[in-house]
Design a protein around this motif. Structure first.
Motif, PDB file in Angstrom:
ATOM      1  N   TYR A 169       0.768  -1.286   0.018  1.00  0.00           N
ATOM      2  CA  TYR A 169       0.133  -0.046  -0.139  1.00  0.00           C
ATOM      3  C   TYR A 169       1.015   1.198  -0.090  1.00  0.00           C
ATOM      4  CZ  TYR A 169      -3.135   3.497   1.856  1.00  0.00           C
ATOM      5  OH  TYR A 169      -3.935   4.822   2.196  1.00  0.00           O
TER       6      TYR A 169
ATOM      7  N   ASN B  71      -3.289   7.333  -0.578  1.00  0.00           N
ATOM      8  CA  ASN B  71      -4.286   7.515  -1.570  1.00  0.00           C
ATOM      9  C   ASN B  71      -3.803   8.427  -2.679  1.00  0.00           C
ATOM     10  OD1 ASN B  71      -5.604   6.213   0.391  1.00  0.00           O
ATOM     11  ND2 ASN B  71      -6.964   7.790   1.041  1.00  0.00           N
ATOM     12  N   ASP B  72      -4.476   8.327  -3.691  1.00  0.00           N
ATOM     13  CA  ASP B  72      -4.470   9.292  -4.897  1.00  0.00           C
ATOM     14  C   ASP B  72      -5.282  10.684  -4.478  1.00  0.00           C
ATOM     15  OD1 ASP B  72      -7.249   8.882  -5.460  1.00  0.00           O
ATOM     16  OD2 ASP B  72      -6.905   7.819  -7.338  1.00  0.00           O
TER      17      ASP B  72
ATOM     18  N   ASN C 101      -8.853   7.414  -3.190  1.00  0.00           N
ATOM     19  CA  ASN C 101      -8.499   6.108  -3.675  1.00  0.00           C
ATOM     20  C   ASN C 101      -7.576   5.539  -3.033  1.00  0.00           C
ATOM     21  OD1 ASN C 101     -11.332   6.048  -5.064  1.00  0.00           O
ATOM     22  ND2 ASN C 101     -10.090   7.320  -6.615  1.00  0.00           N
ATOM     23  N   ARG C 102      -7.540   4.337  -2.611  1.00  0.00           N
ATOM     24  CA  ARG C 102      -6.152   3.540  -2.025  1.00  0.00           C
ATOM     25  C   ARG C 102      -5.205   3.116  -3.243  1.00  0.00           C
ATOM     26  NH1 ARG C 102     -10.083   2.671   2.170  1.00  0.00           N
ATOM     27  NH2 ARG C 102     -10.899   0.893   1.087  1.00  0.00           N
ATOM     28  N   GLN C 103      -3.929   3.131  -3.211  1.00  0.00           N
ATOM     29  CA  GLN C 103      -3.118   2.647  -4.254  1.00  0.00           C
ATOM     30  C   GLN C 103      -2.252   1.842  -3.739  1.00  0.00           C
ATOM     31  OE1 GLN C 103      -3.397   4.334  -7.729  1.00  0.00           O
ATOM     32  NE2 GLN C 103      -5.412   4.359  -6.836  1.00  0.00           N
ATOM     33  N   TYR C 104      -1.744   0.963  -4.756  1.00  0.00           N
ATOM     34  CA  TYR C 104      -0.952  -0.140  -4.237  1.00  0.00           C
ATOM     35  C   TYR C 104       0.055  -0.572  -5.308  1.00  0.00           C
ATOM     36  CZ  TYR C 104      -4.794  -1.158  -1.206  1.00  0.00           C
ATOM     37  OH  TYR C 104      -5.900  -1.051  -0.325  1.00  0.00           O
TER      38      TYR C 104
ATOM     39  N   ARG D  62       1.768  -0.056 -10.585  1.00  0.00           N
ATOM     40  CA  ARG D  62       0.740   0.868  -9.699  1.00  0.00           C
ATOM     41  C   ARG D  62      -0.731   0.293  -9.965  1.00  0.00           C
ATOM     42  NH1 ARG D  62       1.033   6.031  -7.078  1.00  0.00           N
ATOM     43  NH2 ARG D  62       2.946   6.161  -8.253  1.00  0.00           N
ATOM     44  N   VAL D  63      -1.340  -0.305  -8.871  1.00  0.00           N
ATOM     45  CA  VAL D  63      -2.849  -0.707  -9.318  1.00  0.00           C
ATOM     46  C   VAL D  63      -3.554   0.004  -8.116  1.00  0.00           C
ATOM     47  CG1 VAL D  63      -2.049  -2.716 -10.261  1.00  0.00           C
ATOM     48  CG2 VAL D  63      -2.474  -2.782  -7.863  1.00  0.00           C
ATOM     49  N   ASP D  64      -4.926   0.072  -8.384  1.00  0.00           N
ATOM     50  CA  ASP D  64      -5.883   0.624  -7.517  1.00  0.00           C
ATOM     51  C   ASP D  64      -6.626  -0.469  -6.866  1.00  0.00           C
ATOM     52  OD1 ASP D  64      -7.974  -0.613  -9.158  1.00  0.00           O
ATOM     53  OD2 ASP D  64      -8.324   1.353 -10.110  1.00  0.00           O
ATOM     54  N   GLU D  65      -7.398  -0.325  -6.032  1.00  0.00           N
ATOM     55  CA  GLU D  65      -7.989  -1.414  -4.970  1.00  0.00           C
ATOM     56  C   GLU D  65      -8.988  -2.235  -5.920  1.00  0.00           C
ATOM     57  OE1 GLU D  65     -10.442  -0.990  -1.103  1.00  0.00           O
ATOM     58  OE2 GLU D  65      -8.413  -0.470  -0.875  1.00  0.00           O
TER      59      GLU D  65
END
Length: 138
Positions: free
Chosen positions: A32, A35-36, A40-43, A54-57
């Motif tokens: 993790y 957040n953007d 939104n949480r970013q991973y 990089r991916v979103d939830e």
């Protein structure tokens, strides 16, 4: 009993470990990073065929919301920032099952060392099965 994780409590540098199958023998690791601009949480993950990305939830949990565990980053705020910087710096690195898989990536981010217990355990299991097979063939 399934443990429920509150992803709102994540801090940058924390690791999410997700099962790759229902048997949970192989695990996927993602970091993790915060957040953007929209909250939104970013991973960041290292995924076979795609490498470090990089991916979103929604993408991370594309196979359903399943978590084996969350491994919090251990360290102070400065060390946490360095870990996130390592995570981002590795974007684009190619996936390699034996030398740089998702667990290698997560360990490189959290500990500054690339290693994979899953690969080590897999190699050990293969050697043991080979030895047992040779023993039974005699």
């Amino acid at each position: 009993m399934t443990k429920i994780y509150n992803l709102k409590n994540l801090k940058p540098g924390d690791r999410l470990v997700l099962p790759k199958s229902n048997l949970r023998l192989v695990q996927h690791h993602a970091i993790y990073i915060g957040n953007d601009a929209y909250g939104n949480r970013q991973y960041i993950e290292n995924y076979i065929g795609k490498g470090v990305q990089r991916v979103d939830e929604n993408y991370l949990f594309r196979d359903g919301y399943h978590l084996t565990r969350v491994e919090p980053f251990i360290g102070n705020a400065f060390q946490r920032r360095l870990a996130v910087n390592r995570a981002v710096a590795l974007i684009g690195t190619q996936y390699d099952l034996v030398n740089f898989n998702c667990e290698h990536y997560a360990n490189a981010v959290q500990y500054g060392k690339q290693f994979s217990n899953q690969v080590g355990n897999g190699i050990l299991a293969t050697v043991l099965l080979a030895v047992i097979g040779i023993g039974f063939s005699k």
